[in-house]
Design a protein around this motif. Sequence first.
Motif, PDB file in Angstrom:
ATOM      1  N   SER A 249       0.827  -1.209   0.000  1.00  0.00           N
ATOM      2  CA  SER A 249       0.000   0.000   0.000  1.00  0.00           C
ATOM      3  C   SER A 249       0.866   1.265   0.000  1.00  0.00           C
ATOM      4  O   SER A 249       0.353   2.375  -0.035  1.00  0.00           O
ATOM      5  CB  SER A 249      -0.928  -0.005   1.224  1.00  0.00           C
ATOM      6  OG  SER A 249      -0.175   0.283   2.396  1.00  0.00           O
ATOM      7  N   GLY A 250       2.180   1.083   0.082  1.00  0.00           N
ATOM      8  CA  GLY A 250       3.084   2.241   0.029  1.00  0.00           C
ATOM      9  C   GLY A 250       3.593   2.659   1.390  1.00  0.00           C
ATOM     10  O   GLY A 250       4.068   3.778   1.566  1.00  0.00           O
ATOM     11  N   CYS A 251       3.485   1.752   2.356  1.00  0.00           N
ATOM     12  CA  CYS A 251       3.949   2.058   3.719  1.00  0.00           C
ATOM     13  C   CYS A 251       5.293   1.363   3.940  1.00  0.00           C
ATOM     14  O   CYS A 251       5.451   0.184   3.626  1.00  0.00           O
ATOM     15  CB  CYS A 251       2.908   1.547   4.707  1.00  0.00           C
ATOM     16  SG  CYS A 251       3.281   1.950   6.417  1.00  0.00           S
ATOM     17  N   TYR A 252       6.247   2.081   4.471  1.00  0.00           N
ATOM     18  CA  TYR A 252       7.555   1.502   4.791  1.00  0.00           C
ATOM     19  C   TYR A 252       7.457   0.770   6.136  1.00  0.00           C
ATOM     20  O   TYR A 252       6.622   1.125   6.980  1.00  0.00           O
ATOM     21  CB  TYR A 252       8.616   2.600   4.885  1.00  0.00           C
ATOM     22  CG  TYR A 252       8.866   3.305   3.572  1.00  0.00           C
ATOM     23  CD1 TYR A 252       9.952   2.952   2.766  1.00  0.00           C
ATOM     24  CD2 TYR A 252       8.020   4.324   3.127  1.00  0.00           C
ATOM     25  CE1 TYR A 252      10.188   3.603   1.563  1.00  0.00           C
ATOM     26  CE2 TYR A 252       8.248   4.972   1.909  1.00  0.00           C
ATOM     27  CZ  TYR A 252       9.335   4.605   1.141  1.00  0.00           C
ATOM     28  OH  TYR A 252       9.565   5.240  -0.049  1.00  0.00           O
ATOM     29  N   LEU A 253       8.319  -0.221   6.332  1.00  0.00           N
ATOM     30  CA  LEU A 253       8.300  -0.987   7.580  1.00  0.00           C
ATOM     31  C   LEU A 253       9.612  -0.805   8.336  1.00  0.00           C
ATOM     32  O   LEU A 253      10.696  -0.975   7.769  1.00  0.00           O
ATOM     33  CB  LEU A 253       8.074  -2.481   7.288  1.00  0.00           C
ATOM     34  CG  LEU A 253       6.766  -2.847   6.573  1.00  0.00           C
ATOM     35  CD1 LEU A 253       6.662  -4.365   6.396  1.00  0.00           C
ATOM     36  CD2 LEU A 253       5.535  -2.332   7.316  1.00  0.00           C
ATOM     37  N   GLN A 254       9.496  -0.455   9.627  1.00  0.00           N
ATOM     38  CA  GLN A 254      10.677  -0.223  10.477  1.00  0.00           C
ATOM     39  C   GLN A 254      10.726  -1.260  11.596  1.00  0.00           C
ATOM     40  O   GLN A 254       9.852  -1.306  12.455  1.00  0.00           O
ATOM     41  CB  GLN A 254      10.623   1.190  11.087  1.00  0.00           C
ATOM     42  CG  GLN A 254      11.725   1.471  12.100  1.00  0.00           C
ATOM     43  CD  GLN A 254      11.235   1.343  13.541  1.00  0.00           C
ATOM     44  OE1 GLN A 254      10.298   2.038  13.929  1.00  0.00           O
ATOM     45  NE2 GLN A 254      11.854   0.462  14.333  1.00  0.00           N
ATOM     46  N   LEU A 255      11.738  -2.087  11.558  1.00  0.00           N
ATOM     47  CA  LEU A 255      11.938  -3.127  12.570  1.00  0.00           C
ATOM     48  C   LEU A 255      12.673  -2.561  13.786  1.00  0.00           C
ATOM     49  O   LEU A 255      13.607  -1.778  13.630  1.00  0.00           O
ATOM     50  CB  LEU A 255      12.805  -4.234  11.955  1.00  0.00           C
ATOM     51  CG  LEU A 255      13.123  -5.439  12.838  1.00  0.00           C
ATOM     52  CD1 LEU A 255      12.034  -6.490  12.691  1.00  0.00           C
ATOM     53  CD2 LEU A 255      14.468  -6.052  12.481  1.00  0.00           C
ATOM     54  N   ASN A 256      12.244  -2.966  14.995  1.00  0.00           N
ATOM     55  CA  ASN A 256      13.077  -2.706  16.171  1.00  0.00           C
ATOM     56  C   ASN A 256      14.161  -3.786  16.188  1.00  0.00           C
ATOM     57  O   ASN A 256      13.847  -4.975  16.329  1.00  0.00           O
ATOM     58  CB  ASN A 256      12.259  -2.802  17.469  1.00  0.00           C
ATOM     59  CG  ASN A 256      11.439  -1.560  17.739  1.00  0.00           C
ATOM     60  OD1 ASN A 256      11.342  -0.676  16.891  1.00  0.00           O
ATOM     61  ND2 ASN A 256      10.843  -1.501  18.911  1.00  0.00           N
ATOM     62  N   THR A 257      15.399  -3.375  16.063  1.00  0.00           N
ATOM     63  CA  THR A 257      16.497  -4.343  15.947  1.00  0.00           C
ATOM     64  C   THR A 257      16.481  -5.353  17.096  1.00  0.00           C
ATOM     65  O   THR A 257      16.703  -6.548  16.893  1.00  0.00           O
ATOM     66  CB  THR A 257      17.852  -3.602  15.912  1.00  0.00           C
ATOM     67  OG1 THR A 257      17.726  -2.509  15.006  1.00  0.00           O
ATOM     68  CG2 THR A 257      18.974  -4.516  15.476  1.00  0.00           C
ATOM     69  N   ILE A 258      16.185  -4.862  18.321  1.00  0.00           N
ATOM     70  CA  ILE A 258      16.243  -5.769  19.479  1.00  0.00           C
ATOM     71  C   ILE A 258      15.128  -6.812  19.476  1.00  0.00           C
ATOM     72  O   ILE A 258      15.194  -7.765  20.240  1.00  0.00           O
ATOM     73  CB  ILE A 258      16.288  -5.017  20.824  1.00  0.00           C
ATOM     74  CG1 ILE A 258      15.022  -4.205  21.065  1.00  0.00           C
ATOM     75  CG2 ILE A 258      17.536  -4.140  20.923  1.00  0.00           C
ATOM     76  CD1 ILE A 258      14.949  -3.633  22.496  1.00  0.00           C
ATOM     77  N   SER A 259      14.122  -6.663  18.622  1.00  0.00           N
ATOM     78  CA  SER A 259      13.103  -7.728  18.504  1.00  0.00           C
ATOM     79  C   SER A 259      13.762  -9.047  18.131  1.00  0.00           C
ATOM     80  O   SER A 259      13.296 -10.122  18.516  1.00  0.00           O
ATOM     81  CB  SER A 259      12.070  -7.369  17.430  1.00  0.00           C
ATOM     82  OG  SER A 259      11.309  -6.254  17.828  1.00  0.00           O
ATOM     83  N   LEU A 260      14.856  -8.974  17.382  1.00  0.00           N
ATOM     84  CA  LEU A 260      15.542 -10.198  16.929  1.00  0.00           C
ATOM     85  C   LEU A 260      16.251 -10.917  18.074  1.00  0.00           C
ATOM     86  O   LEU A 260      16.617 -12.086  17.942  1.00  0.00           O
ATOM     87  CB  LEU A 260      16.544  -9.848  15.818  1.00  0.00           C
ATOM     88  CG  LEU A 260      15.903  -9.410  14.492  1.00  0.00           C
ATOM     89  CD1 LEU A 260      16.940  -8.759  13.589  1.00  0.00           C
ATOM     90  CD2 LEU A 260      15.243 -10.584  13.780  1.00  0.00           C
ATOM     91  N   THR A 261      16.447 -10.236  19.206  1.00  0.00           N
ATOM     92  CA  THR A 261      17.100 -10.887  20.357  1.00  0.00           C
ATOM     93  C   THR A 261      16.099 -11.632  21.234  1.00  0.00           C
ATOM     94  O   THR A 261      16.487 -12.315  22.173  1.00  0.00           O
ATOM     95  CB  THR A 261      17.804  -9.854  21.277  1.00  0.00           C
ATOM     96  OG1 THR A 261      16.791  -9.068  21.942  1.00  0.00           O
ATOM     97  CG2 THR A 261      18.746  -8.942  20.522  1.00  0.00           C
ATOM     98  N   GLY A 262      14.803 -11.451  20.984  1.00  0.00           N
ATOM     99  CA  GLY A 262      13.783 -12.027  21.853  1.00  0.00           C
ATOM    100  C   GLY A 262      13.408 -11.087  22.992  1.00  0.00           C
ATOM    101  O   GLY A 262      12.660 -11.467  23.888  1.00  0.00           O
ATOM    102  N   TYR A 263      13.874  -9.862  22.943  1.00  0.00           N
ATOM    103  CA  TYR A 263      13.624  -8.898  24.024  1.00  0.00           C
ATOM    104  C   TYR A 263      12.135  -8.743  24.321  1.00  0.00           C
ATOM    105  O   TYR A 263      11.733  -8.628  25.472  1.00  0.00           O
ATOM    106  CB  TYR A 263      14.231  -7.534  23.646  1.00  0.00           C
ATOM    107  CG  TYR A 263      14.116  -6.498  24.736  1.00  0.00           C
ATOM    108  CD1 TYR A 263      15.141  -6.304  25.655  1.00  0.00           C
ATOM    109  CD2 TYR A 263      12.967  -5.711  24.866  1.00  0.00           C
ATOM    110  CE1 TYR A 263      15.035  -5.370  26.670  1.00  0.00           C
ATOM    111  CE2 TYR A 263      12.850  -4.770  25.876  1.00  0.00           C
ATOM    112  CZ  TYR A 263      13.883  -4.602  26.769  1.00  0.00           C
ATOM    113  OH  TYR A 263      13.769  -3.677  27.780  1.00  0.00           O
ATOM    114  N   TYR A 264      11.304  -8.735  23.272  1.00  0.00           N
ATOM    115  CA  TYR A 264       9.855  -8.537  23.467  1.00  0.00           C
ATOM    116  C   TYR A 264       9.082  -9.862  23.466  1.00  0.00           C
ATOM    117  O   TYR A 264       7.862  -9.855  23.404  1.00  0.00           O
ATOM    118  CB  TYR A 264       9.276  -7.654  22.366  1.00  0.00           C
ATOM    119  CG  TYR A 264       9.944  -6.312  22.175  1.00  0.00           C
ATOM    120  CD1 TYR A 264       9.690  -5.238  23.036  1.00  0.00           C
ATOM    121  CD2 TYR A 264      10.822  -6.105  21.111  1.00  0.00           C
ATOM    122  CE1 TYR A 264      10.288  -4.002  22.834  1.00  0.00           C
ATOM    123  CE2 TYR A 264      11.432  -4.863  20.911  1.00  0.00           C
ATOM    124  CZ  TYR A 264      11.156  -3.821  21.771  1.00  0.00           C
ATOM    125  OH  TYR A 264      11.749  -2.600  21.573  1.00  0.00           O
TER     126      TYR A 264
END
Length: 247
Positions: A175-190
């Motif tokens: 739809s034209g929306c960019y996606l921003q990942l929280n880098t620390i999500s990859l550590t299992g932080y959340y």
Amino acid sequence: MFGLFKKSQPSEPQIDFSGIAVDLHSHMIPGVDDGAQTVEESVALVSAMKDLGFQKIITTPHIMADYYRNTRDTIERGLDILREELIRQNINMPVEAAAEYYLDESFDTKLQKGDLMTIGDGFLLFEISFVNFPTNMFETIERIKDKGLKPILAHPERYPYLTDSLDKYRQIKESGCYLQLNTISLTGYYGKGTQKAAEELVNNMLIDFIASDMHHLKHAGALKRSLNLPLVRTLLTDYQLQNTILL
Ligand SMILES: [Fe+2]
């Protein structure tokens, strides 16, 4: 004995974040949201980012009708205080401010009025409910684009109702929306669900920007640890991230 003990310690990360240079999502303005509460805390966060290799910070306080009624004025006043303290302490790090807009009933009014706090060349960072997919999501993305702005959805991996739906992520991106990942999500932080969604988003080349979403020093620790993950190394060395266009 001491030599052996030393060797068993986890090694320091070999890479840092200098390749992407810019962090575009954090909460470092003192006392305006759930991030840094004092200017001392703000400076500690900025220093941690400098140690991790960042060259520029665009910090993004929450703007939310119910909880954080920030305005350009409250944010810019706080930014001035932070910048003055950085100069006083001789810490050389450019810090700019934008905002993380929550998609609530007041957002549309703000959008129609204009004067939104954007990132770089018209990027608008927004977050959505953690409980329900907003019924007006796609309509809002269109409205943002109609204003000549470029929407970025903050941490898509953190909305529990989206984590099992790669199709929905694709639909949002298409739809034209960019996606921003929280880098620390990859550590299992959340948590595991968020981690798995983060991995799938990265593996399917759906991520446009990565960011710290830093609120406090625990996040800085997780960000440092993330540098040991193969997927973070891939993001930093072999992935089409757009962070550097914000330099
Ligand atoms: Fe945030």
